[in-house]
Design a protein around this motif. Structure first.
Motif, PDB file in Angstrom:
ATOM      1  N   VAL A 228       1.005  -1.188   0.239  1.00  0.00           N
ATOM      2  CA  VAL A 228       0.370  -0.295   0.200  1.00  0.00           C
ATOM      3  C   VAL A 228       0.733   1.027  -0.454  1.00  0.00           C
ATOM      4  O   VAL A 228       0.613   1.878  -0.903  1.00  0.00           O
ATOM      5  CB  VAL A 228      -0.486  -0.396   1.455  1.00  0.00           C
ATOM      6  N   SER A 229       2.095   1.068   0.791  1.00  0.00           N
ATOM      7  CA  SER A 229       3.047   2.277   0.340  1.00  0.00           C
ATOM      8  C   SER A 229       3.603   2.381  -0.356  1.00  0.00           C
ATOM      9  O   SER A 229       3.299   3.758  -0.794  1.00  0.00           O
ATOM     10  CB  SER A 229       4.302   1.652   1.834  1.00  0.00           C
ATOM     11  N   LEU A 230       4.131   1.481  -1.292  1.00  0.00           N
ATOM     12  CA  LEU A 230       4.260   2.006  -2.530  1.00  0.00           C
ATOM     13  C   LEU A 230       3.341   2.200  -3.929  1.00  0.00           C
ATOM     14  O   LEU A 230       3.818   3.376  -4.314  1.00  0.00           O
ATOM     15  CB  LEU A 230       5.012   0.446  -3.290  1.00  0.00           C
ATOM     16  N   VAL A 231       2.098   1.929  -3.822  1.00  0.00           N
ATOM     17  CA  VAL A 231       1.308   2.219  -3.974  1.00  0.00           C
ATOM     18  C   VAL A 231       0.765   3.968  -3.971  1.00  0.00           C
ATOM     19  O   VAL A 231       0.428   4.847  -4.909  1.00  0.00           O
ATOM     20  CB  VAL A 231      -0.100   1.224  -4.633  1.00  0.00           C
ATOM     21  N   ARG A 232       1.152   3.956  -2.741  1.00  0.00           N
ATOM     22  CA  ARG A 232       0.162   5.424  -2.784  1.00  0.00           C
ATOM     23  C   ARG A 232       1.566   6.086  -2.329  1.00  0.00           C
ATOM     24  O   ARG A 232       1.038   7.753  -3.402  1.00  0.00           O
ATOM     25  CB  ARG A 232       0.346   5.530  -1.065  1.00  0.00           C
ATOM     26  N   ALA A 233       2.085   6.218  -2.928  1.00  0.00           N
ATOM     27  CA  ALA A 233       3.552   6.992  -3.420  1.00  0.00           C
ATOM     28  C   ALA A 233       3.935   7.241  -4.663  1.00  0.00           C
ATOM     29  O   ALA A 233       4.480   8.519  -4.987  1.00  0.00           O
ATOM     30  CB  ALA A 233       5.140   6.542  -2.579  1.00  0.00           C
ATOM     31  N   THR A 234       3.016   6.362  -5.057  1.00  0.00           N
ATOM     32  CA  THR A 234       2.926   7.144  -6.556  1.00  0.00           C
ATOM     33  C   THR A 234       1.772   8.027  -6.993  1.00  0.00           C
ATOM     34  O   THR A 234       2.010   8.784  -7.639  1.00  0.00           O
ATOM     35  CB  THR A 234       2.448   5.466  -7.204  1.00  0.00           C
ATOM     36  N   ARG A 235       1.232   7.895  -5.872  1.00  0.00           N
ATOM     37  CA  ARG A 235      -0.058   8.668  -6.251  1.00  0.00           C
ATOM     38  C   ARG A 235       0.447  10.353  -5.611  1.00  0.00           C
ATOM     39  O   ARG A 235      -0.601  11.133  -6.376  1.00  0.00           O
ATOM     40  CB  ARG A 235      -1.043   8.663  -5.343  1.00  0.00           C
ATOM     41  N   ASP A 239       6.377  13.707  -9.928  1.00  0.00           N
ATOM     42  CA  ASP A 239       6.521  12.931 -11.104  1.00  0.00           C
ATOM     43  C   ASP A 239       6.074  12.581 -12.105  1.00  0.00           C
ATOM     44  O   ASP A 239       5.959  12.556 -14.099  1.00  0.00           O
ATOM     45  CB  ASP A 239       8.263  12.598 -11.071  1.00  0.00           C
ATOM     46  N   LEU A 240       4.846  12.223 -11.411  1.00  0.00           N
ATOM     47  CA  LEU A 240       3.614  11.540 -12.011  1.00  0.00           C
ATOM     48  C   LEU A 240       2.526  12.625 -12.108  1.00  0.00           C
ATOM     49  O   LEU A 240       2.137  12.865 -11.086  1.00  0.00           O
ATOM     50  CB  LEU A 240       3.368   9.947 -11.075  1.00  0.00           C
ATOM     51  N   ARG A 241       2.018  11.908 -13.006  1.00  0.00           N
ATOM     52  CA  ARG A 241       0.307  12.788 -13.302  1.00  0.00           C
ATOM     53  C   ARG A 241      -0.439  12.285 -12.847  1.00  0.00           C
ATOM     54  O   ARG A 241      -1.833  12.414 -12.523  1.00  0.00           O
ATOM     55  CB  ARG A 241       0.274  13.322 -14.475  1.00  0.00           C
ATOM     56  N   LEU A 242      -0.798  10.677 -13.031  1.00  0.00           N
ATOM     57  CA  LEU A 242      -1.990   9.871 -12.929  1.00  0.00           C
ATOM     58  C   LEU A 242      -0.721   8.479 -11.595  1.00  0.00           C
ATOM     59  O   LEU A 242      -0.008   8.026 -11.984  1.00  0.00           O
ATOM     60  CB  LEU A 242      -1.549   8.989 -13.693  1.00  0.00           C
ATOM     61  N   GLY A 243      -1.307   8.123 -10.909  1.00  0.00           N
ATOM     62  CA  GLY A 243      -1.030   6.947 -10.093  1.00  0.00           C
ATOM     63  C   GLY A 243      -1.350   6.354  -9.659  1.00  0.00           C
ATOM     64  O   GLY A 243      -2.792   5.788 -11.007  1.00  0.00           O
ATOM     65  N   ALA A 244      -0.731   5.246  -9.569  1.00  0.00           N
ATOM     66  CA  ALA A 244      -1.585   3.884  -9.733  1.00  0.00           C
ATOM     67  C   ALA A 244      -2.964   3.661  -8.645  1.00  0.00           C
ATOM     68  O   ALA A 244      -3.021   4.026  -8.029  1.00  0.00           O
ATOM     69  CB  ALA A 244      -0.991   2.278  -9.254  1.00  0.00           C
ATOM     70  N   SER A 245      -3.907   2.823  -9.631  1.00  0.00           N
ATOM     71  CA  SER A 245      -4.774   2.287  -8.830  1.00  0.00           C
ATOM     72  C   SER A 245      -5.318   1.621  -7.740  1.00  0.00           C
ATOM     73  O   SER A 245      -4.134   0.819  -7.108  1.00  0.00           O
ATOM     74  CB  SER A 245      -6.063   1.781  -9.876  1.00  0.00           C
ATOM     75  N   PRO A 246      -6.133   1.363  -6.775  1.00  0.00           N
ATOM     76  CA  PRO A 246      -6.583   0.103  -5.194  1.00  0.00           C
ATOM     77  C   PRO A 246      -6.332  -1.132  -6.491  1.00  0.00           C
ATOM     78  O   PRO A 246      -5.871  -1.839  -5.784  1.00  0.00           O
ATOM     79  CB  PRO A 246      -7.960   0.629  -5.300  1.00  0.00           C
ATOM     80  N   ARG A 247      -6.812  -1.597  -7.543  1.00  0.00           N
ATOM     81  CA  ARG A 247      -7.089  -2.393  -8.334  1.00  0.00           C
ATOM     82  C   ARG A 247      -4.992  -3.013  -8.767  1.00  0.00           C
ATOM     83  O   ARG A 247      -4.560  -4.219  -8.417  1.00  0.00           O
ATOM     84  CB  ARG A 247      -7.312  -1.933  -9.642  1.00  0.00           C
TER      85      ARG A 247
END
Length: 323
Positions: A228-235, A239-247
């Protein structure tokens, strides 16, 4: 099926595939990881490096139904999902299943089809069902789509929409072979295709047993917190306009369970998450225009960002393997 049997069967499948795909162990292992996690795989690379060969080798190594869809600009959604045809004898409509009704569906050059045809896969890939003329038909289980695509910079391609990319559990690239592998390829394929000699090494029942064993692999609360920490870090990354989803979080854990089982473990390590982060998260992310700059390959930029996030995210105390 116990995990020792899963590990032995997985080794047999990998050896079988590597008689066709030489020098690409990580790609072969990742393809099997996705299959056992009951996800979908996207193979992206330039033409001629073995994308379709990898998909075919995986499909022929397990005993199940297989279909292939050659995506072209004139392919219709009904060619994929099926169509209702009026039977003049019975005076009623009959459903004629499309190519999607198989355990393993090879989608060749998926980004050469129109967006309308690409969208026909959305319900299939997420809900394992097809709705035609108001009637829903369940797809066979297991069900996995192994799709290939050329880089979007190439002529005649349509970029997959974000919703479509998000349904693929992982994206991998083949890359060019090394000198020795390419020389062996010249000898092995001089007179025949290596696919002609490949046979299934796992039955359908054994494959389903492997998938059940993968689902039962244990993921601790600390490992889930790490994912969860990794995915939330993408959001939150600038440098990212779109992060990863809960899926993405769900599929990262499922893929990590599969990787653990392939290594004979009944528990997930943070190393499993790290090893799969780029493949599972990279294709779901959209870089900002600021960081993209003059780069032609946005995928490589995003993969570097994922590696940076993995390196910067601390492993929670109490996770298996944490020191």
């Amino acid at each position: 099926m116990d995990l020792s049997a899963v590990e032995a069967a997985a080794r047999s499948i990998i050896r079988n595939m590597e008689t066709v795909i030489d020098g690409k162990h990580s790609a072969v292992s990742c393809a099997l990881t996705v299959l056992l996690a009951q996800g979908h795989l996207l193979i992206e690379d330039v033409p001629g490096v073995g994308k379709t060969m990898l998909a075919k080798a995986l499909a022929k190594s397990v005993h199940c139904t297989v279909s292939r869809i050659q995506f072209t600009p004139d392919l219709l959604p009904s060619d994929v999902t099926g169509v209702s045809v009026f039977n003049q004898v019975d005076r009623r409509f009959e459903f004629k299943p499309g190519a999607i009704f198989a355990n393993i569906v090879i989608g060749d050059e998926i980004n050469r089809a129109s967006p309308k045809t690409q969208s026909a896969l959305l319900e299939c890939m997420e809900e394992r069902q097809v709705t035609v003329d108001g009637t829903t038909y369940l797809l066979p289980l297991p069900f996995t789509v192994v799709a290939t695509q050329n880089p979007i910079e190439m002529e005649g391609t349509y970029a997959l929409p974000e919703a479509q990319r998000d349904r693929f559990m992982a994206r991998i690239s083949m890359g060019y072979p090394d000198n020795e592998s390419e020389l062996r390829m010249l000898d092995a394929r001089d007179t025949s295709s290596p696919l002609d000699g490949i046979e299934a090494v796992v039955t359908g029942a054994e494959l389903r047993g492997m998938m059940t064993a993968v689902r039962n692999v244990f993921a601790s609360a600390a490992v889930k917190e790490y994912a969860v920490s990794l995915v939330r870090a993408t959001r939150d990354d600038r440098d990212l306009r779109l992060g990863a989803s809960p899926r993405a979080t769900l599929q990262l854990i499922r893929a990590a369970k599969s990787r653990a089982a392939l290594h004979g473990r009944d528990y997930v390590l943070p190393d499993d998450i790290d090893a799969l982060a780029v493949a599972v998260l990279g294709h779901r992310l959209v870089p900002s225009s600021r960081v993209l700059g003059h780069h032609q390959d946005s995928g490589a930029v995003v993969d570097d960002i994922v590696r940076r996030i993995v390196a910067a995210t601390p492993v929670p105390v109490g996770a298996p393997g944490h020191t």
